[in-house]
Design a protein around this motif. Structure first.
Motif, short mmCIF file in Angstrom:
data_model
loop_
_atom_site.label_atom_id
_atom_site.label_comp_id
_atom_site.label_asym_id
_atom_site.label_seq_id
_atom_site.Cartn_x
_atom_site.Cartn_y
_atom_site.Cartn_z
N SER A 43 0.47 -1.07 0.26
CA SER A 43 0.10 0.11 -0.04
C SER A 43 0.67 1.16 0.28
CB SER A 43 -0.98 -0.31 0.72
OG SER A 43 -0.45 0.16 2.42
N ASP A 44 2.08 1.07 -0.06
CA ASP A 44 2.46 2.42 0.25
C ASP A 44 3.08 3.70 -0.73
OD1 ASP A 44 5.13 1.02 -1.66
OD2 ASP A 44 6.37 1.11 0.19
N ASP A 45 3.60 4.48 -1.07
CA ASP A 45 3.87 5.18 -1.92
C ASP A 45 3.61 5.02 -3.35
OD1 ASP A 45 1.36 7.31 -1.04
OD2 ASP A 45 3.32 8.38 -0.36
N ALA A 50 -1.27 1.95 -4.62
CA ALA A 50 -1.82 2.45 -3.76
C ALA A 50 -2.60 4.19 -4.43
CB ALA A 50 -0.63 3.78 -3.09
N ALA A 51 -3.11 3.49 -5.86
CA ALA A 51 -4.05 4.30 -6.44
C ALA A 51 -5.15 4.38 -5.89
CB ALA A 51 -3.36 4.47 -8.08
N SER A 53 -6.22 3.32 -3.33
CA SER A 53 -7.06 3.61 -1.42
C SER A 53 -6.78 1.88 -1.44
CB SER A 53 -8.32 4.09 -1.98
OG SER A 53 -7.83 5.32 -2.54
#
Length: 236
Positions: A43-45, A50-51, A53
């Protein structure tokens, strides 16, 4: 008096068995550490996921407190749901979602050597510890709160599911429903000794061990855990 004595002896015996079936605090802490690390990686950037959510939460036996130590093999199961906020109706081939999760995991120097494909999840195997099954999912708002759909590789289709709803039903049956949600990555339930768990959870653990022993030579026909858990919940 004899009947009361036998009842106390049986209760003590079941308590001892329940204690033996529990994963120890060290195993639970280790599982939680692995869970958090892999959740952060997904889930990190820097993740392509990650887009969408992602919301990450546990499901199955560890979530409802019915995990048992394996009788012969050293690994036990930890199930993780990776819920992505996207419209599943726009994804014609749901296997794409499984491939996206696998691709992200392969970007990790360690995880890439631990992966295997399963029908509805990507498995990360920690040798001699446990395996973590990552189930990608998309919300299915039309079917109700917490309902999701998950990809089925063999059917090449979406399948309905509701891991949170099932856990809520079971824990209400056990009269001890308590779940705390974090903003994005939900923590695993705290480890509890066998005696602190509700009778329903302990009964399911005993049923699982009965299953493991009874069908040790014919595991292919053994009832799966969710069937035992659901039957126990209905008859509790």
């Amino acid at each position: 008096l004899v009947s009361e004595s036998l009842s106390l002896q049986l209760s003590d015996l079941l308590d001892r068995i329940g204690t033996k079936l529990q994963i120890c605090p060290t195993q639970h802490q280790q599982a939680e550490e692995r869970y958090k690390r892999i959740a952060e990686w997904l889930s990190d950037d820097g993740s392509s996921l990650a887009a969408y959510s992602p919301t990450i939460y546990s499901q199955g036996s560890l979530r409802i407190g019915t995990t048992v130590r394996p009788p012969t093999r050293q690994e036990y199961d930890l199930d993780l749901v990776l819920e992505l906020q996207c419209d599943w109706r726009q994804i014609q081939n749901p296997v794409v979602l499984l491939n996206a999760v696998e691709a992200r995991l392969k970007q990790h120097d360690v995880y890439r050597t631990m992966l295997s494909r399963k029908n509805r999840c990507i498995r990360v195997r920690y040798a001699n510890e446990f395996h973590l099954d990552i189930l990608p999912a998309c919300p299915d708002v039309a079917s109700g709160v917490d309902c999701v759909v998950v990809p089925d590789r063999e059917a090449r289709a979406w399948k309905a599911s509701n891991p949170k709803g099932y856990a809520e039903w079971f824990e209400k049956r056990a009269e001890s429903f308590k779940v705390e949600f974090a903003k994005q990555v939900e923590p695993l339930p705290d480890w509890q000794p066998s005696q602190a768990r509700p009778p329903l959870s302990r009964a399911v653990q005993l049923l699982k061990r009965w299953r493991d022993v009874t069908y040790s030579k014919t595991p292919e026909v053994a009832p799966i855990s969710i069937v035992l858990t659901t039957l126990a919940g209905h008859n509790y």
